[in-house]
Design an enzyme around this catalytic site. Structure first.
Site, PDB file in Angstrom:
ATOM      1  N   GLU A 103       0.849  -1.188   0.000  1.00  0.00           N
ATOM      2  CA  GLU A 103       0.000   0.000   0.000  1.00  0.00           C
ATOM      3  C   GLU A 103       0.884   1.237   0.000  1.00  0.00           C
ATOM      4  OE1 GLU A 103      -2.108   1.053   3.649  1.00  0.00           O
ATOM      5  OE2 GLU A 103      -1.250  -0.718   4.596  1.00  0.00           O
ATOM      6  N   CYS A 129      -2.628 -11.626 -15.725  1.00  0.00           N
ATOM      7  CA  CYS A 129      -2.556 -11.073 -17.076  1.00  0.00           C
ATOM      8  C   CYS A 129      -3.911 -10.682 -17.648  1.00  0.00           C
ATOM      9  CB  CYS A 129      -1.868 -12.073 -18.006  1.00  0.00           C
ATOM     10  SG  CYS A 129      -0.130 -12.340 -17.591  1.00  0.00           S
TER      11      CYS A 129
END
Length: 340
Positions: A103, A129
């Site tokens: 984060e 992907c």
């Protein structure tokens, strides 16, 4: 089939799709040279990346350029090509696999770098992907609902650190043939960035309508490809077999409604020669309608498909039917039709 895996969009268009190539070319021969002693000891023939994967080289970013800097560049390019002002964007979705920290989100730096308004929602969407295609679908749903007017999907990938760590491990004298096979797929990765701007079709009659498509999950295969910052462990055959079956099943389930047998272009996620040829053979695609970019870019993760679409856009004409086809580790697949 019960559920929400088949979907249609009512009023969303692709206004632009752009890509940024990383500038440093790294050849598969370079990797062979760095692994020469390991390849000799394990009796692995040279040029395996070129012969099996079909990848002659991939790209890395120049020193001082980060993947999110590249995503910002791709986003600015997509904005300019779309004719939409940054102040009009209501949603930014970052779909990068690459990240430095847990984060904050990667999206916040890109949001800031593009000078998007505080009213623009921004967050990361991670699905290996397949992330960019998922991001487009989510944004299209929000545009269709009227919650937002314009959205941007961005992606930036950097394969260098992962490949450097993998090469260092494979150079160790204790490396086995099994180790090499497990980490082989990491050497096929590449670096690049892409971005797309979506908006309401009824206000952009010349834009490319996103019609909808199908999504399917094969999560029984979630352990076949597991990646981290330092490397990626892959069951290459298992991933090929499982991914191929998932794509074939989704393809056949979609045909009664979508009729994708006669598309003008099939833009696929770029993995390798073996994977692409297997898809072409399994569902009977015309290979001349399947653009190939992996030999020179490698597998650029979620950026592979939009980068290929951006390159192919120069040859597409109004009325062409384009099918975007992606598979992500886990496994998940999606196919989305665009009316060019």
């Amino acid at each position: 089939m019960v559920g929400n895996a088949t979907f249609r969009h009512s009023n969303t268009a692709l206004l632009s799709v752009s890509s940024v190539e990383a500038p440093t070319i790294v050849s598969s021969t370079d990797f062979d040279h760095r692994l020469a002693s390991t390849l000799r000891r394990l009796r692995v023939p040279p040029k395996l990346l070129e012969r099996v994967a079909g990848i002659t080289h991939r790209r890395w970013w120049a020193p001082g350029t980060s993947f999110d800097d590249a995503a910002i560049e791709a986003g600015a390019k997509a904005l300019a090509e779309s004719g939409i002002e940054a102040s009009e964007i209501g949603l930014l979705i970052n779909t990068s696999v690459t990240r430095r920290n847990l984060e904050p989100s990667v999206a916040v730096k890109i949001h800031h770098g593009l000078s998007l308004p505080s009213s623009a929602m921004n967050f990361d969407l991670a699905n290996a992907c397949l992330g960019f295609v998922n991001g487009m679908t989510l944004a299209a749903n929000m545009i269709d609902s009227g919650q937002i007017k314009y959205a941007m999907i961005v992606n930036g990938e950097d394969a260098q650190a992962t490949q450097e760590a993998t090469l260092a491990r494979l150079q160790r004298p204790e490396t086995t043939r099994e180790d090499f096979n497990r980490e082989f797929a990491t050497l096929t990765l590449g670096s690049g960035a892409a971005a797309a701007v979506l908006g309401p079709a009824d206000q952009h009659p010349g834009a490319h309508r996103i019609l909808g498509g199908v999504m399917r999950a094969g999560t029984e295969h979630h352990e076949l490809c597991v990646g981290g910052i330092d490397g990626m462990a892959t069951d290459t055959k298992g991933l090929l077999d499982g991914g191929l079956q998932l794509v074939v099943d989704a393809w056949h389930e979609a045909q009664p409604e979508w009729n994708w047998a006669q598309m003008d272009r099939y833009v696929t996620h770029q993995v390798s020669n073996a994977y692409t040829q297997a898809i072409i053979d399994a569902i009977g695609l015309d290979p001349d309608k399947v653009p190939i970019t992996f030999p020179h870019w490698g597998n650029v993760g979620p950026a592979s498909l939009p980068m290929t679409l951006a390159a192919e856009a120069q040859t597409l004409v109004t009325g062409d039917r384009v099918l975007c086809m992606g598979v992500g580790s886990g496994l998940n697949t999606a196919m989305v039709e665009i009316a060019w």
